[in-house]
Design a protein around this motif. Structure first.
Motif, PDB file in Angstrom:
ATOM      1  N   PHE A 123       0.832  -1.199   0.000  1.00  0.00           N
ATOM      2  CA  PHE A 123       0.000   0.000   0.000  1.00  0.00           C
ATOM      3  C   PHE A 123       0.871   1.253   0.000  1.00  0.00           C
ATOM      4  O   PHE A 123       0.538   2.258  -0.640  1.00  0.00           O
ATOM      5  CB  PHE A 123      -0.915   0.018   1.229  1.00  0.00           C
ATOM      6  N   PHE A 124       1.998   1.199   0.699  1.00  0.00           N
ATOM      7  CA  PHE A 124       2.881   2.368   0.771  1.00  0.00           C
ATOM      8  C   PHE A 124       3.550   2.632  -0.574  1.00  0.00           C
ATOM      9  O   PHE A 124       3.721   3.789  -0.979  1.00  0.00           O
ATOM     10  CB  PHE A 124       3.927   2.167   1.865  1.00  0.00           C
ATOM     11  N   LEU A 125       3.939   1.585  -1.288  1.00  0.00           N
ATOM     12  CA  LEU A 125       4.498   1.757  -2.628  1.00  0.00           C
ATOM     13  C   LEU A 125       3.497   2.469  -3.543  1.00  0.00           C
ATOM     14  O   LEU A 125       3.846   3.419  -4.258  1.00  0.00           O
ATOM     15  CB  LEU A 125       4.853   0.393  -3.234  1.00  0.00           C
ATOM     16  N   VAL A 126       2.266   2.008  -3.512  1.00  0.00           N
ATOM     17  CA  VAL A 126       1.219   2.611  -4.335  1.00  0.00           C
ATOM     18  C   VAL A 126       0.981   4.058  -3.922  1.00  0.00           C
ATOM     19  O   VAL A 126       0.796   4.943  -4.767  1.00  0.00           O
ATOM     20  CB  VAL A 126      -0.078   1.778  -4.218  1.00  0.00           C
ATOM     21  N   ALA A 127       1.008   4.313  -2.615  1.00  0.00           N
ATOM     22  CA  ALA A 127       0.763   5.667  -2.121  1.00  0.00           C
ATOM     23  C   ALA A 127       1.839   6.639  -2.586  1.00  0.00           C
ATOM     24  O   ALA A 127       1.544   7.807  -2.884  1.00  0.00           O
ATOM     25  CB  ALA A 127       0.698   5.648  -0.588  1.00  0.00           C
ATOM     26  N   MET A 128       3.076   6.201  -2.669  1.00  0.00           N
ATOM     27  CA  MET A 128       4.159   7.096  -3.076  1.00  0.00           C
ATOM     28  C   MET A 128       4.007   7.543  -4.528  1.00  0.00           C
ATOM     29  O   MET A 128       4.291   8.690  -4.877  1.00  0.00           O
ATOM     30  CB  MET A 128       5.509   6.420  -2.861  1.00  0.00           C
ATOM     31  N   ALA A 129       3.560   6.627  -5.383  1.00  0.00           N
ATOM     32  CA  ALA A 129       3.295   7.019  -6.768  1.00  0.00           C
ATOM     33  C   ALA A 129       2.189   8.074  -6.825  1.00  0.00           C
ATOM     34  O   ALA A 129       2.254   9.042  -7.594  1.00  0.00           O
ATOM     35  CB  ALA A 129       2.897   5.796  -7.592  1.00  0.00           C
ATOM     36  N   THR A 130       1.179   7.911  -5.972  1.00  0.00           N
ATOM     37  CA  THR A 130       0.090   8.880  -5.919  1.00  0.00           C
ATOM     38  C   THR A 130       0.591  10.233  -5.452  1.00  0.00           C
ATOM     39  O   THR A 130       0.192  11.276  -5.985  1.00  0.00           O
ATOM     40  CB  THR A 130      -1.010   8.381  -4.950  1.00  0.00           C
ATOM     41  N   ILE A 187      -6.255   7.985   0.761  1.00  0.00           N
ATOM     42  CA  ILE A 187      -6.991   6.721   0.750  1.00  0.00           C
ATOM     43  C   ILE A 187      -6.050   5.535   0.927  1.00  0.00           C
ATOM     44  O   ILE A 187      -6.320   4.614   1.709  1.00  0.00           O
ATOM     45  CB  ILE A 187      -7.807   6.606  -0.546  1.00  0.00           C
ATOM     46  N   ASN A 188      -4.932   5.543   0.234  1.00  0.00           N
ATOM     47  CA  ASN A 188      -4.003   4.422   0.358  1.00  0.00           C
ATOM     48  C   ASN A 188      -3.348   4.367   1.730  1.00  0.00           C
ATOM     49  O   ASN A 188      -3.124   3.279   2.283  1.00  0.00           O
ATOM     50  CB  ASN A 188      -2.947   4.496  -0.753  1.00  0.00           C
ATOM     51  N   LEU A 189      -3.053   5.527   2.311  1.00  0.00           N
ATOM     52  CA  LEU A 189      -2.491   5.536   3.661  1.00  0.00           C
ATOM     53  C   LEU A 189      -3.539   5.094   4.682  1.00  0.00           C
ATOM     54  O   LEU A 189      -3.215   4.417   5.668  1.00  0.00           O
ATOM     55  CB  LEU A 189      -1.965   6.935   4.008  1.00  0.00           C
TER      56      LEU A 189
END
Length: 464
Positions: free
Chosen positions: A72-79, A396-398
Motif C-alpha cells: 500500500f505504501f508503494l502505491v501511495a508514493m506514486a500517488t 486513501i491508500n495511507l
C-alpha cells in the motif's frame, strides 16, 4: 486564424476565439476536437504509467518479502508524486506550448517504465522499489497539463463535455492497464511483470509521436504568476480542491488500492483480483463525460451535491459488506462507488471555469473581458485543484495501510471515507447552493449593478 511553425517549436495558432460562434463553427470546433482526441490518447498512457504500481504489486508474491502495508505504501508514493507534479505541469503548457509539452511529458514516461523493467524481480531492495514507484508519479502530471490545455481550446458551454471526455479517456488508462495485467497473468502467469512493461513502453512512444504530428500550440496561452497568486488567495480554489479530493481523490485512490483490498480482505489470488479490479475504474472513467454533460445541463453544484449523497450510501453498503464478509455485496457497492466518482469528477471539473466566469459577472465584467478573466483564473486554478485532489488518492491508500495494519481489514478506512463524503455534501450545499439567510428575494447577477456581492453570490454559483 493563423498558424506558424517555429524552429524546433512546432505548430502555433496565433488567433483563438472559441466564444465567437462564427469562428467556432467555421474553424475552431474542428481544431479543438482534433487536439482533444490526441490529448486523450496521451493522457490515457500517462494514467496507465501512473497506476503501474497498482498492478505490479499483484506480481509481487511472497518471494519479494513485502507485506500488505508495504505494498500500500508503494502505491501511495506514486500517488503522492503524481499529485505534486501537477502544479508545474500546469504552467508548462503555457511555457512550452500545449502540443510541445504533451510530446515532452509523454516521452518522460519512458523513465519509470524502463526503470521498472530493470528492477522488477525478487531480491531487489524495498528502497529501490520505492524510488521507481516515485518515478511513475510523472504520469499523474499529464492530467493537469492536458486539462489546462484543453480548457483553453473550448468555449464555456462546451467545457463540461470536453473536460469530462478528456479526463474520462485518460482515466480509462487505469482500467486498461488492469485489463492488460489480467491478460498477462492469465497467459504468462503472475511471475512475469516484464511482459506487461514490454507492452506499454512502445505505447509511450506512439502517444508522443501522435502528439508531435497532430496537435497544436495556442499562442494566446501565457503563464501568469499573478493569476496563480490570485487563485491561491481565492477561497473557491481551496473549497473546490477539497471537493475534488472527494471525487477524483476517491477514484484514483480506490483504483490503486482495489486489487490489494481484494487480495488481503477477501483472500483473492492475483488472477482473481486482476479479473475484478478493472471493472470499477473502467465504468468510472466511461461515465465521467456524462458527469460533465449533466453539469452543463443542470449545474455542476447540484450534480455534485447529490453525487456526494449517493457516494455516502454506496460506502455504507461497502461497510455492511465488509462486516458481513460478503464479497458479492462488497463488489456491487464498490462498483457503484466507482461510477459515482466518475460522475463527480465530471461535475466538479465543470464547476471550476463556471465559478470564475460567475465571479467575472459579479465583478461587473461582460463580453470578452469576462471570458478572459474566467479563462485566466480557471486555467491557474486547475493546476492547484488537480494537485490537491490527487493527494486524496494518497490519503486513501495511507488510510487502507493503517486500517490493515491495525485490524487486518479495511473497515475503519471505509468508516472514515463515509464521514468525509458527508462533510463534502454539507460544504457543497453551504457554499454553492444555500440561499442567503433572511428569506429575501435573490437573483443571478448579470452585470455589475444590483444587490451586494454576498446576497447575489450564492445563487449565481448554483448553475456553475
Amino acid at each position: 486564424m493563423t498558424a506558424r511553425k517555429t524552429p524546433g517549436g512546432g505548430r502555433w495558432i496565433q488567433h483563438w476565439e472559441p466564444e465567437n460562434d462564427t469562428f467556432w463553427k467555421e474553424k475552431g470546433a474542428k481544431i479543438a476536437n482534433r487536439n482533444l482526441l490526441f490529448s486523450v490518447i496521451s493522457e490515457h498512457i500517462g494514467f496507465s504509467i501512473w497506476s503501474l504500481w497498482s498492478v505490479l504489486v499483484l506480481f509481487m508474491g511472497p518471494e519479494y518479502g513485502i507485506d500488505p502495508a508495504g505494498k500500500f505504501f508503494l502505491v501511495a508514493m506514486a500517488t503522492l508524486v503524481g499529485a505534486c507534479v501537477r502544479v508545474p505541469y500546469t504552467f508548462a503548457v503555457a511555457r512550452f506550448g500545449g502540443r510541445n509539452w504533451t510530446v515532452m511529458s509523454a516521452g518522460l514516461l519512458l523513465v519509470p517504465g524502463v526503470a521498472a523493467f530493470i528492477v522488477m524481480e525478487p531480491g531487489t531492495s524495498y528502497t529501490t522499489f520505492m524510488v521507481v514507484a516515485l518515478l511513475t508519479g510523472v504520469g499523474g502530471g499529464n492530467f493537469a497539463s492536458s486539462m489546462t490545455n484543453i480548457n483553453a481550446f473550448f468555449p464555456l458551454h462546451k467545457k463540461g463535455w470536453a473536460l469530462g471526455l478528456n479526463a474520462g479517456g485518460g482515466n480509462i488508462g487505469v482500467a486498461a492497464i488492469q485489463l492488460v495485467t489480467l491478460a498477462v497473468i492469465a497467459v504468462a502467469g503472475d511471475g512475469q511483470p516484464r511482459v506487461l512493461l514490454s507492452i506499454y513502453l512502445p505505447l509511450v512512444v506512439v502517444s508522443a509521436t501522435f502528439a508531435w504530428l497532430r496537435m497544436d500550440n495556442l499562442a494566446v496561452m501565457k503563464n501568469d504568476s499573478g493569476a496563480f497568486k490570485e487563485t491561491a488567495r481565492d477561497a473557491h480554489t481551496w473549497i473546490m480542491s477539497f471537493l475534488y479530493i472527494g471525487t477524483f481523490g476517491s477514484f484514483i485512490g480506490y483504483s490503486f488500492a482495489f486489487g490489494l483490498v481484494l487480495q488481503n480482505q477477501f483472500d483473492r489470488t492475483p488472477l482473481q483480483a486482476a479479473s475484478l479490479t478493472f471493472i470499477g475504474p473502467l465504468l468510472g472513467s466511461l461515465i465521467r463525460p456524462l458527469g460533465g454533460w449533466l453539469a452543463d445541463r443542470y449545474g455542476g453544484a447540484r450534480i455534485t451535491l447529490w453525487n456526494f449523497a449517493a457516494m455516502g450510501l454506496a460506502t455504507a453498503v461497502i461497510l455492511l459488506a465488509s462486516v458481513q464478509e460478503s464479497l458479492g455485496l462488497f463488489l456491487s457497492g464498490f462498483i457503484v462507488l466507482f461510477v459515482l466518482t466518475g460522475v463527480g469528477n465530471g461535475s466538479t471539473y465543470k464547476m471550476i471555469p463556471g465559478i470564475f466566469q460567475a465571479k467575472a459577472r459579479i465583478l461587473g465584467l461582460v463580453g470578452e473581458e469576462a471570458n478572459h478573466y474566467g479563462r485566466r483564473l480557471s486555467g491557474a486554478a486547475i493546476g492547484v485543484i488537480g494537485a490537491v485532489g490527487g493527494l486524496g488518492g494518497l490519503g486513501i491508500n495511507l488510510a487502507f495501510r493503517q486500517s490493515f495494519l491495525s485490524t487486518g481489514t479495511g473497515i475503519s478506512a471505509f468508516a472514515a471515507f463515509l464521514v468525509f463524503y458527508a462533510v463534502c455534501f454539507v460544504v457543497t450545499w453551504a457554499v454553492y447552493l444555500r440561499r442567503p439567510v433572511g428569506g429575501g428575494r435573490t437573483r443571478t447577477v448579470a452585470g455589475g449593478a444590483g444587490a451586494t456581492e454576498q446576497s447575489e453570490e450564492r445563487p449565481s454559483f448554483a448553475r456553475v
